[in-house]
Design a protein around this motif. Structure first.
Motif, short mmCIF file in Angstrom:
data_model
loop_
_atom_site.label_atom_id
_atom_site.label_comp_id
_atom_site.label_asym_id
_atom_site.label_seq_id
_atom_site.Cartn_x
_atom_site.Cartn_y
_atom_site.Cartn_z
N PHE A 25 0.85 -1.18 0.00
CA PHE A 25 0.00 0.00 0.00
C PHE A 25 0.89 1.24 0.00
CE2 PHE A 25 0.71 0.35 4.59
CZ PHE A 25 0.86 -0.97 4.96
N THR A 26 0.39 2.32 -0.60
CA THR A 26 1.21 3.50 -0.82
C THR A 26 1.18 4.49 0.34
OG1 THR A 26 -0.64 4.52 -2.01
CG2 THR A 26 1.02 3.34 -3.32
N ASP A 27 0.08 4.52 1.09
CA ASP A 27 -0.05 5.48 2.20
C ASP A 27 0.06 4.73 3.52
OD1 ASP A 27 -0.67 7.43 4.01
OD2 ASP A 27 -2.49 8.10 2.99
N SER A 28 1.08 5.01 4.29
CA SER A 28 1.30 4.28 5.54
C SER A 28 0.40 4.76 6.67
CB SER A 28 2.77 4.40 5.97
OG SER A 28 3.09 5.76 6.20
N ALA A 29 -0.35 5.83 6.44
CA ALA A 29 -1.24 6.34 7.50
C ALA A 29 -2.55 5.56 7.50
CB ALA A 29 -1.52 7.83 7.28
N ILE A 30 -2.48 4.35 7.99
CA ILE A 30 -3.65 3.48 8.01
C ILE A 30 -4.02 3.15 9.45
CG2 ILE A 30 -3.15 2.47 5.76
CD1 ILE A 30 -2.07 0.01 7.23
N TYR A 31 -5.31 2.83 9.65
CA TYR A 31 -5.77 2.39 10.97
C TYR A 31 -5.56 0.90 11.15
CZ TYR A 31 -7.88 6.89 12.04
OH TYR A 31 -8.08 8.21 12.32
N THR A 95 -8.95 6.84 6.97
CA THR A 95 -9.75 7.66 7.89
C THR A 95 -11.08 7.00 8.21
OG1 THR A 95 -8.74 9.63 6.94
CG2 THR A 95 -10.71 9.94 8.28
N TYR A 96 -11.73 6.49 7.20
CA TYR A 96 -13.03 5.88 7.46
C TYR A 96 -13.40 4.80 6.46
CZ TYR A 96 -14.83 8.60 3.55
OH TYR A 96 -15.03 9.12 2.30
N LYS A 97 -12.63 4.66 5.39
CA LYS A 97 -13.06 3.73 4.37
C LYS A 97 -11.96 2.75 4.00
CE LYS A 97 -11.90 6.78 0.49
NZ LYS A 97 -12.44 7.55 -0.65
N TYR A 98 -12.43 1.61 3.53
CA TYR A 98 -11.51 0.58 3.07
C TYR A 98 -11.10 0.82 1.62
CZ TYR A 98 -12.13 -2.64 7.02
OH TYR A 98 -12.11 -3.23 8.26
N ILE A 99 -9.84 0.58 1.34
CA ILE A 99 -9.34 0.50 -0.03
C ILE A 99 -8.88 -0.93 -0.23
CG2 ILE A 99 -7.71 1.36 -1.74
CD1 ILE A 99 -9.69 3.47 -0.85
N PHE A 100 -9.49 -1.59 -1.20
CA PHE A 100 -9.20 -3.00 -1.41
C PHE A 100 -8.10 -3.19 -2.44
CE2 PHE A 100 -12.25 -5.58 0.88
CZ PHE A 100 -13.14 -4.63 1.31
N GLN B 42 -12.55 -8.39 -10.59
CA GLN B 42 -11.95 -7.16 -10.13
C GLN B 42 -12.18 -7.00 -8.63
OE1 GLN B 42 -12.73 -3.62 -12.41
NE2 GLN B 42 -12.90 -4.74 -14.33
N SER B 43 -11.53 -6.02 -8.06
CA SER B 43 -11.67 -5.84 -6.62
C SER B 43 -12.88 -4.98 -6.29
CB SER B 43 -10.40 -5.19 -6.07
OG SER B 43 -10.39 -5.30 -4.67
N LEU B 44 -13.12 -4.81 -5.02
CA LEU B 44 -14.25 -4.00 -4.58
C LEU B 44 -13.89 -2.52 -4.66
CD1 LEU B 44 -14.63 -6.80 -3.00
CD2 LEU B 44 -16.05 -5.48 -1.46
N MET B 45 -14.85 -1.74 -5.16
CA MET B 45 -14.66 -0.30 -5.23
C MET B 45 -15.75 0.37 -4.41
SD MET B 45 -12.00 0.09 -7.09
CE MET B 45 -12.07 1.83 -7.47
#
Lengths: 110, 117
Positions: A25-31, A95-100, B42-45
């Motif tokens: 992942f590119t942003d290390s500021a994760i929860y 901050t509040y959402k998941y990035i898959f 594909q992944s979840l968006m």
């Protein structure tokens, strides 16, 4: 903008093998960083959740590690079984959402 | 454990019709729920964040007039795909964040497969 990638995209292994799935992942500021399993046409099953202050989590044959500084997480599956065949997704929670991530399609051959 | 349900699990509709998908948190209250879309292989968006009592927040590129979200209670959010077209065919998954407990926890529903003919 956070981007999550997984390598390899697909993996086929014989039963009994130990294997490692990678997530970056590119942003290390994760929860937290979470690993999911998805069977074809089905929803998500949560496997392991690693909080940002932790370095690893274990559940049975699964072990997930997190290195925030390098932006990496790995999922280790010991003694793989045909029932482990599925798509594995990692997701970072900001901050509040998941990035898959893009997922790794695993097939364990009997 | 916390359970999130979705209804229906599968729906097939004709082009031009509207389809409503429900997401329910069965044993906890959730002021905030999320809607995701997943195209084949594909992944979840993330599409949008649903907030009880207020307007949903849509991600960039998601048409709010096409994907109507209503979060009428602390346990129910609905996604309505209006004037559906074949390109809207996808797997839609919701998640819910419990109002109590850790704020970094979300529970996912089993998904709804939409096929538009």
């Amino acid at each position: 903008k956070q981007e999550v990638t997984q390598i390899p995209a697909a993996l086929s292994v014989p039963e009994g093998e130990n294997l490692v799935l990678n997530c970056s992942f590119t942003d290390s500021a994760i929860y937290n960083l979470q690993w999911f399993r998805q069977d074809p046409g089905k929803g998500l099953t949560s496997l392991l959740l690693i909080q940002s202050s932790q370095r690893e989590q274990t559940s049975g044959r699964l072990n997930a590690s997190l290195d925030k500084s390098s932006g990496r997480s790995t999922l280790y599956i010991a003694a793989s079984q045909p029932g482990d065949s599925a798509t594995y997704l990692c997701a970072s929670l900001g901050t509040y959402k998941y990035i898959f991530g893009t997922g790794t399609r695993l097939k364990v051959l009997a | 454990g916390a359970v999130v349900s979705q209804h229906p699990s599968r729906v097939i509709c004709k082009s031009g019709t509207s389809v409503k998908i429900e997401c329910r948190s069965l044993d906890f209250q959730a002021t905030t729920m999320f809607w995701y879309r997943q195209f084949p292989k594909q992944s979840l968006m993330l599409m949008a964040t649903s907030n009880e009592g207020s307007k949903a927040t849509y991600e960039q590129g998601v048409e709010k007039d096409k994907f109507l979200i209503n979060h009428a209670s602390l346990t129910l959010s609905t996604l309505t795909v209006t004037s559906a077209h074949p390109e809207d065919s996808s797997f839609y998954i919701c998640s819910a964040r419990p109002d109590r407990g850790r704020s970094d926890t979300q529970y996912f529903g089993p998904g709804t497969r939409l096929t538009v003919l």
